[in-house]
Motif scaffolding. Sequence first.
Motif, PDB file in Angstrom:
ATOM      1  N   LEU A 290       0.793  -1.126   0.004  1.00  0.00           N
ATOM      2  CA  LEU A 290      -0.242   0.140   0.102  1.00  0.00           C
ATOM      3  C   LEU A 290       0.855   1.309   0.096  1.00  0.00           C
ATOM      4  N   PHE A 291       2.086   1.181   0.591  1.00  0.00           N
ATOM      5  CA  PHE A 291       3.080   2.155   0.661  1.00  0.00           C
ATOM      6  C   PHE A 291       4.284   1.904   1.230  1.00  0.00           C
ATOM      7  N   THR A 292       5.416   2.668   1.052  1.00  0.00           N
ATOM      8  CA  THR A 292       6.752   2.439   1.629  1.00  0.00           C
ATOM      9  C   THR A 292       7.031   3.283   2.629  1.00  0.00           C
ATOM     10  N   LEU A 293       7.815   3.143   3.648  1.00  0.00           N
ATOM     11  CA  LEU A 293       8.213   4.012   4.570  1.00  0.00           C
ATOM     12  C   LEU A 293       9.807   3.606   4.673  1.00  0.00           C
ATOM     13  N   THR A 294      10.404   4.705   4.339  1.00  0.00           N
ATOM     14  CA  THR A 294      12.006   4.433   3.810  1.00  0.00           C
ATOM     15  C   THR A 294      12.957   5.648   4.304  1.00  0.00           C
ATOM     16  N   ASP A 295      14.425   5.326   4.140  1.00  0.00           N
ATOM     17  CA  ASP A 295      15.256   6.364   4.374  1.00  0.00           C
ATOM     18  C   ASP A 295      16.265   6.049   3.109  1.00  0.00           C
ATOM     19  N   SER A 296      15.963   5.046   2.348  1.00  0.00           N
ATOM     20  CA  SER A 296      16.863   4.561   1.159  1.00  0.00           C
ATOM     21  C   SER A 296      16.552   5.526  -0.248  1.00  0.00           C
ATOM     22  N   GLY A 297      17.432   5.309  -1.070  1.00  0.00           N
ATOM     23  CA  GLY A 297      17.439   6.111  -2.074  1.00  0.00           C
ATOM     24  C   GLY A 297      16.645   5.392  -3.587  1.00  0.00           C
ATOM     25  N   GLY A 298      17.148   4.351  -3.801  1.00  0.00           N
ATOM     26  CA  GLY A 298      16.551   3.733  -5.044  1.00  0.00           C
ATOM     27  C   GLY A 298      14.985   3.456  -4.921  1.00  0.00           C
ATOM     28  N   ILE A 299      14.627   3.332  -3.777  1.00  0.00           N
ATOM     29  CA  ILE A 299      13.021   2.769  -3.525  1.00  0.00           C
ATOM     30  C   ILE A 299      12.463   4.012  -4.082  1.00  0.00           C
ATOM     31  N   GLN A 300      12.695   5.250  -3.767  1.00  0.00           N
ATOM     32  CA  GLN A 300      12.056   6.388  -4.172  1.00  0.00           C
ATOM     33  C   GLN A 300      11.574   6.376  -5.652  1.00  0.00           C
ATOM     34  N   GLU A 301      12.665   5.887  -6.301  1.00  0.00           N
ATOM     35  CA  GLU A 301      12.539   5.815  -7.694  1.00  0.00           C
ATOM     36  C   GLU A 301      11.594   4.687  -8.190  1.00  0.00           C
ATOM     37  N   GLU A 302      11.745   3.553  -7.733  1.00  0.00           N
ATOM     38  CA  GLU A 302      10.983   2.342  -8.114  1.00  0.00           C
ATOM     39  C   GLU A 302       9.469   2.634  -7.739  1.00  0.00           C
ATOM     40  N   THR A 303       9.276   3.279  -6.408  1.00  0.00           N
ATOM     41  CA  THR A 303       8.040   3.475  -6.018  1.00  0.00           C
ATOM     42  C   THR A 303       7.320   4.641  -7.300  1.00  0.00           C
ATOM     43  N   THR A 304       8.091   5.445  -7.431  1.00  0.00           N
ATOM     44  CA  THR A 304       7.509   6.633  -8.463  1.00  0.00           C
ATOM     45  C   THR A 304       7.004   5.841  -9.753  1.00  0.00           C
ATOM     46  N   TYR A 305       7.837   4.941 -10.096  1.00  0.00           N
ATOM     47  CA  TYR A 305       7.508   4.303 -11.463  1.00  0.00           C
ATOM     48  C   TYR A 305       6.057   3.516 -11.265  1.00  0.00           C
ATOM     49  N   LEU A 306       5.996   2.853 -10.059  1.00  0.00           N
ATOM     50  CA  LEU A 306       5.106   1.723  -9.700  1.00  0.00           C
ATOM     51  C   LEU A 306       3.533   2.383  -9.165  1.00  0.00           C
ATOM     52  N   GLY A 307       3.878   3.826  -8.953  1.00  0.00           N
ATOM     53  CA  GLY A 307       2.776   4.801  -8.521  1.00  0.00           C
ATOM     54  C   GLY A 307       2.357   4.687  -7.098  1.00  0.00           C
ATOM     55  N   ILE A 308       3.291   4.071  -6.275  1.00  0.00           N
ATOM     56  CA  ILE A 308       2.919   3.646  -4.994  1.00  0.00           C
ATOM     57  C   ILE A 308       3.491   4.657  -3.996  1.00  0.00           C
ATOM     58  N   PRO A 309       2.743   5.398  -3.031  1.00  0.00           N
ATOM     59  CA  PRO A 309       3.161   6.196  -2.196  1.00  0.00           C
ATOM     60  C   PRO A 309       4.252   5.890  -1.357  1.00  0.00           C
ATOM     61  N   CYS A 310       5.360   6.769  -1.478  1.00  0.00           N
ATOM     62  CA  CYS A 310       6.646   6.589  -0.697  1.00  0.00           C
ATOM     63  C   CYS A 310       6.896   7.725   0.233  1.00  0.00           C
ATOM     64  N   LEU A 311       7.165   7.333   1.627  1.00  0.00           N
ATOM     65  CA  LEU A 311       7.226   8.342   2.546  1.00  0.00           C
ATOM     66  C   LEU A 311       8.936   8.533   3.047  1.00  0.00           C
ATOM     67  N   THR A 312       9.517   9.197   2.492  1.00  0.00           N
ATOM     68  CA  THR A 312      10.969   9.221   2.853  1.00  0.00           C
ATOM     69  C   THR A 312      11.635  10.034   4.156  1.00  0.00           C
ATOM     70  N   VAL A 313      11.918   9.301   5.238  1.00  0.00           N
ATOM     71  CA  VAL A 313      12.121   9.820   6.409  1.00  0.00           C
ATOM     72  C   VAL A 313      13.793  10.445   6.364  1.00  0.00           C
ATOM     73  N   ARG A 314      13.935  11.659   5.872  1.00  0.00           N
ATOM     74  CA  ARG A 314      15.067  12.240   5.692  1.00  0.00           C
ATOM     75  C   ARG A 314      14.959  13.611   5.514  1.00  0.00           C
ATOM     76  N   PRO A 315      16.048  14.454   5.868  1.00  0.00           N
ATOM     77  CA  PRO A 315      15.989  15.936   5.697  1.00  0.00           C
ATOM     78  C   PRO A 315      16.100  16.296   4.470  1.00  0.00           C
ATOM     79  N   THR A 316      16.816  15.828   3.399  1.00  0.00           N
ATOM     80  CA  THR A 316      16.742  15.963   2.041  1.00  0.00           C
ATOM     81  C   THR A 316      16.870  14.727   1.179  1.00  0.00           C
ATOM     82  N   THR A 317      16.872  15.113  -0.024  1.00  0.00           N
ATOM     83  CA  THR A 317      16.940  13.613  -0.943  1.00  0.00           C
ATOM     84  C   THR A 317      17.678  13.990  -2.206  1.00  0.00           C
ATOM     85  N   GLU A 318      18.440  13.409  -2.923  1.00  0.00           N
ATOM     86  CA  GLU A 318      19.187  13.548  -4.108  1.00  0.00           C
ATOM     87  C   GLU A 318      18.362  13.101  -5.145  1.00  0.00           C
TER      88      GLU A 318
END
Length: 373
Positions: A290-318
Amino acid sequence: MTKLILVAGARPNFMKIAPLMHALKDHPNIRPVLVHTGQHYDVKMSGQFFDELNIPAPDINLEVGSASHAVQTARIMEGFEKVCLDEKPDAVLVVGDVNSTAACTLVASKMGIKTIHYEAGLRSHDRNMPEEINRLVTDAISDVFITTSADADENLLKENIPAEKIHMLGNLMIDSLVEQLPKAGNTDLKFDLLNRQAGIEIGNDFREKEYGVMTFHRPGNVDDRENLAGLVKIWGKISERVPLVFPVHPRTYKNIQRFDLQKAIDAFPHLYFIEPLGYLQFIHLVSRSLFTLTDSGGIQEETTYLGIPCLTVRPTTERPVTIWEGSNSLINVQEIEPEVNRILSGKGKKGNVPKYWDGKTAERIVQMLMKEI
């Protein structure tokens, strides 16, 4: 025949290298030489990916293993210099932002070998992240820059990189994802739980789109006892509303034991900690979530392609394009529960797929390499 060394060192590199190796197979003009630095050496973190992604065994494995940043970087440089002396490549292509990326670029540049950086120009603007230092060092001395998004182009131009050296060609991670999704969908989703005499099965214990997936390993989140304990409480509270499945990174699991947090985790029956997964199983797990909760990098891209909400727990993202265009949201720890509640109420972010994230990036890169090397 032009000789091109491709460098892989850590888990994310393999998904980026795989499509290029496939595109270069039996190429009439470019001979690829695959070098694995051994920066990640556990089978679940490296070898398994070569099998799953159908990459041939590395031509050379430096087997540097784990160490401090300085020691590991030095070992890679020492080993890679010997490789370049023996192989005499026409060019070296590095990917991503790990220690192997910066180390091999530095060696090749000093030896006068043309260097090509795939995933150039990404910036978090946070120098507390070791990866940011690797990105800056690599791009400061590379000769050719392959980018995944328009913001990366803009960053390089601001750093006075000539426009003619910058090539926005798409995202190799998405190439791997597009190719492997059908195979991933046939993998088993039965998992043994860490420290519990039990297991779970997605589709039996709970169904598709009825669980969240977590990945946490950033030092700022998991290396401090207070921070990690706070996250455990939040994860536990969320798991009372929706099951959470966490393929635990070795670094995180080590700190859980060190900080004596296992009992706190075991108190939540729907907080499922499992061993790290191979690429295919992980993609299958994420694609049904249903969603991902992460502080990783690549999963931000994969979930974007899959259209799955991704919550990235970091102050910044590259990878800001995953926020501007994709399904990713950058949040702090205090925002985790409210954002998960938004998703559970049907208001999760979907977004769009960025330009050239179409599964054909490797083909475009090979065409560019024909002109550049």
